[in-house]
Scaffold this active site. Structure first.
Site, PDB file in Angstrom:
ATOM      1  N   CYS A  20      -1.909   9.883 -13.362  1.00  0.00           N
ATOM      2  CA  CYS A  20      -0.733   8.837 -12.835  1.00  0.00           C
ATOM      3  C   CYS A  20      -0.073   9.536 -11.657  1.00  0.00           C
ATOM      4  O   CYS A  20      -0.106  10.905 -11.459  1.00  0.00           O
ATOM      5  CB  CYS A  20       0.099   8.542 -13.946  1.00  0.00           C
ATOM      6  SG  CYS A  20       0.775  10.155 -14.509  1.00  0.00           S
ATOM      7  N   CYS A  23       1.711  12.771 -12.413  1.00  0.00           N
ATOM      8  CA  CYS A  23       0.829  14.072 -12.342  1.00  0.00           C
ATOM      9  C   CYS A  23       0.604  14.720 -10.796  1.00  0.00           C
ATOM     10  O   CYS A  23       0.842  15.794 -10.626  1.00  0.00           O
ATOM     11  CB  CYS A  23      -0.536  13.702 -12.780  1.00  0.00           C
ATOM     12  SG  CYS A  23      -0.729  13.134 -14.524  1.00  0.00           S
ATOM     13  N   ASP A 431       2.341  -5.773  15.940  1.00  0.00           N
ATOM     14  CA  ASP A 431       1.957  -5.376  17.246  1.00  0.00           C
ATOM     15  C   ASP A 431       1.568  -6.593  17.851  1.00  0.00           C
ATOM     16  O   ASP A 431       1.389  -7.562  17.620  1.00  0.00           O
ATOM     17  CB  ASP A 431       0.667  -4.664  16.641  1.00  0.00           C
ATOM     18  CG  ASP A 431      -0.147  -4.467  18.044  1.00  0.00           C
ATOM     19  OD1 ASP A 431       0.188  -3.728  18.964  1.00  0.00           O
ATOM     20  OD2 ASP A 431      -1.370  -4.853  18.176  1.00  0.00           O
TER      21      ASP A 431
END
Lengths: 738, 51
Positions: A20, A23, A431
């Site tokens: 996860c 971690c 953009d």
């Protein structure tokens, strides 16, 4: 930390055992504790990017990670290892769990000794199948943390160990024992009931969820590969006056190389000979090719669309602009903020509460004078029922259905974990070239001198331009063809490099191009045409002059046109509460004109590709959650940096790979749909999590009261799973606006 | 907060919860546990012995 005197090195390590985002944070903290080490860990790519000082060696880094309970190695991409044998675990667990659940829930299937067969089938599921959860849970315990793994491991082990106890030491192992099909609540010492179906079922469900999730993880490396593929592979170097074709790696700074029309410029350099037009859109986003001549700079990877050039290399390898852009994309992807899975955030609170409840239950019954067996049964029942089977399905099913529906609507969701992590996007950076505009030049206006006929001008100019491959010429030809149909033949065609074209049509010598070409025959542009040309240029358009028989006859205005759907898309984006911002490398005048046309008020113009990332970062630092929509290579790093990156499907592979979502049709309206879909998916995930927990939480008081039986546990499991799947399927009804 | 102190703090909370629950149980108990809740179910009403 490092000083100017300290030399640093940088490596990338593949981290194993992370389950996860917390971690990843843990590994990152552990590494950063080392002196002279700066590390960022990406959970999605399972990689750590580590910058370390001279005093630190790789073994220390690896040892530090292993001390935290994870594995580390220099990355060697092996796709099969990535899944940690997840597919095998899933297939075997599902095959074994089906009969276990069926026997427990359907009394006619409960033959003599069925409970022992259940045990034989469930044991590999709970031990080997759920091993990743147990391992992760143990790692979490060592760090005093609780995640979804802790909850799953705790629930399955409690159910399994209790069943073992009941089978071997209780009455559940008696031949002929059955689970009656009734949902009545009655207090018991629990030694006659087994919960193997909960242990096996939960494991299989959660493994299925994990498997779908792992398949959906983004392939971060793909953007970089696509970006680096853009560079030329070999180059025609001039050595001793002769052209020698060598691999790009052998090109040295200062060497001269040849770039033919249609070829890519091999590396960054300065034009030494020749003149041509170079398509710089990759780097600058500028839609009009730039004319270059001796002394002008050119960028590696851009395309020579005009004549032959001889370029002197000024930068090679990692120093080139293309390599620097690749670095930017990589940094953006590695440094992306880690967001904990929602299920883990909930579990972090839920697990300690459940354990406290179980302990409280045990103590309460002991205090109330119940037998230790009864008290223990109730406490274990709390642990068993608290692990929601549907927890593992809550996120993946919503993502699967959401991505599936997205695909039908032309929205390819590439990094679905982003949907889960995206909080409410409030700013959308668009953009200009290729996103709001078509990115293609087209003829937008024809201004003729007094007495001239528009159709005649287009017929003659289109005919001459038909011989040229220049994007402006192609735009004129397309415009002329659509206005007057077939174009007459040309004789004596000649392209004057960087200036225009000349040819004879119907006995007239027609010139189309810059005014200077025309002025060879006619020094003055009539005032009406002069003002028309100035007006077009002021608006950021490109004006070409047409003349014949020594007189200027017309000015053709060519521009990158706004997509017909862009203005509507901006209205929709606003209606979603988003602030649109137009971002472009073009000049302010062009940007303002386009912005006004589509209804955008906030414009950031004249931005270099590297600065696009800075703009996104700056907006994020102002507390905004940014979605970026782009299509070019120059947008890639910004797309990867943004909280939600959306690429136009009509754009470059690099942008598509760097983004989270791809709008297949290149229609900006789909961006609004994509954002609505991601919000809706996130809402579904939250709803799923709520109901996954709700059914089980509702059963917790029964368990604490010692009233749980296997049928109730099974019913909670079934109800929450069915609800979660049905709720996710509702996403199929999502309707797009586009 | 270090891992050890976090786990320690949680341990203290658990002990307090246990003590509180035990006291509550003592105050409201004893119950006739295990006891039948339905009309026909025996002590181990969660299952039925073979014929």
């Amino acid at each position: 930390m490092t000083t100017n005197l300290t030399r640093t090195a940088e490596i990338e390590l593949a981290i194993g055992g992370m389950t996860c985002a917390s971690c990843a944070n843990r590994v990152e903290r552990k590494l950063n504790k080392l002196d002279g080490v700066t590390a960022t860990v990406n959970y999605a790519t399972e990689k750590a990017n580590v910058v370390y000082a001279d005093g630190v060696d790789r073994a220390t880094l690896i040892a530090q990670i292993e001390a935290a309970g994870y594995t580390a190695a220099l990355p060697e991409v092996d796709e099969s290892v990535e899944h940690d044998g997840l597919r095998e675990r899933l297939v075997v667990s599902v095959l074994l769990a089906i009969p276990v659940v069926a026997m427990a829930m359907i009394p006619p299937l409960q033959f003599t000794y069925w409970q022992w067969v259940s045990l034989a089938l469930a044991t590999p599921v709970v031990t080997w199948g759920a091993w990743p959860f147990h391992r992760a849970a143990w790692m979490n315990v060592r760090h005093g943390a609780a995640t979804m793994d802790t909850l799953v491991s705790m629930g399955t082990l409690a159910a399994f160990l209790w069943s073992l106890y009941a089978l071997f030491l209780g009455s559940a192992g008696t031949p002929g024992m059955t689970h009656p099909f009734e949902f009545t609540v009655a207090r018991s010492d629990g030694l006659g009931a087994i919960y193997l179906e909960v242990a096996a079922g939960v494991t299989a469900f959660i493994l299925a969820g994990r498997y779908f999730e792992s398949r959906a993880k983004r392939r971060a490396g793909a953007a970089l590969r696509a970006l680096l593929d853009l560079g030329a592979k070999d180059v025609a170097v001039l050595r001793d006056g002769a052209e020698v074709r060598v691999p790009i790696g052998q090109l040295a700074v200062g060497e001269r190389f040849v770039v033919r029309p249609g070829e890519k410029v091999a590396t960054d350099g300065v034009v030494a000979e020749g003149s041509s037009a170079v398509d710089l859109s990759m780097v600058t986003g500028e839609s009009v090719p730039v004319e270059v001549a001796a002394g002008d700079k050119v960028v590696g990877g851009t395309v020579n669309v005009g004549g032959r050039l001889v370029v002197a290399a000024t930068r090679v390898g990692a120093q080139t602009q293309l390599a620097r852009m690749a670095k930017l994309v990589e940094q953006a992807q590695t440094g992306k903020a880690q967001v904990q899975r929602l299920a883990d955030r909930v579990s972090a609170v839920f697990v300690p509460v459940v354990i406290a409840l179980a302990v409280g239950t045990l103590a309460f019954w002991l205090g109330a004078g119940a037998s230790s067996s009864m008290a223990f049964t109730a406490a274990v029942a709390v642990l068993i029922i608290a692990c929601p089977c549907a927890l593992g399905l809550a996120t993946p099913t919503a993502l699967l259905v959401g991505t599936g529906r997205g695909a039908q609507l032309g929205i390819m969701i590439k990094g679905p974990e982003v949907l889960e992590s995206t909080r409410l996007v409030d700013t959308v950076v668009l953009d200009k070239t290729g996103t709001v505009t078509t990115g293609q030049m087209s003829l937008v206006d024809v201004r003729v001198a007094d007495g001239e006929d528009v159709a005649e001008v287009l017929r003659l100019a289109g005919a001459v331009e038909d011989g040229s491959e220049h994007p402006i010429a192609r735009a004129v030809v397309r415009g002329a063809r659509s206005a007057v149909g077939e174009l007459p033949p040309v004789t004596g065609f000649a392209a004057v490099e960087g200036i225009g074209v000349r040819g004879t049509v119907d006995g007239r010598v027609v010139v189309v191009g810059r005014t200077s070409l025309l002025e060879q025959g006619s020094p003055h542009l009539p005032s009406d045409l002069f003002f028309a040309k100035a007006d077009a240029e002021r608006r950021g358009h490109t004006a070409v002059t047409v003349g014949w028989d020594g007189r200027a006859r017309a000015v053709l205005v060519v521009a990158d046109t706004v997509k017909p759907t862009s203005a509507e898309a901006v209205v929709w984006l606003r209606s979603l509460g988003l602030t649109p911002v137009l971002l472009t490398g073009d000049n302010e005048a062009v940007a303002r004109a386009v912005a006004a046309e589509v209804g955008i008020t906030e414009v950031i113009a004249e931005v270099l590709p590297e600065q696009k990332v800075e703009v996104v970062t700056r907006l994020q630092s102002e507390g905004k959650v940014v979605a970026m929509v782009g299509d070019g290579v120059n947008d890639a790093a910004a797309l990867a940096t943004a909280d939600l990156g959306l690429a136009m499907g009509t754009g470059t592979d690099v942008a598509i790979e760097a983004s989270d979502l791809t709008l297949v049709r290149g229609d900006l309206r789909a961006a609004a749909d994509a954002i609505r879909l991601s919000r809706r998916t996130l809402r579904t995930i939250k709803g799923n999590l709520f109901w996954a927990f709700a059914y089980n939480v509702a059963a917790v008081p029964l368990a604490a009261a010692g009233l749980l039986n296997p049928m109730l546990a099974g019913a909670a499991m079934a109800c929450s799973s069915v609800f979660v799947v049905t709720n996710s399927l509702r996403l199929r009804g999502f309707r797009g606006l586009a | 907060m270090s891992t050890a102190s976090r786990i320690g703090a949680y341990g203290v909370v658990l002990v307090l919860v246990a003590a509180g629950a035990f006291a509550l149980g003592s105050a409201v108990g004893p119950f006739d546990a295990p006891a039948p809740a339905g009309e026909t179910h025996q002590v181990d009403a969660g299952h039925v012995e073979s014929k």
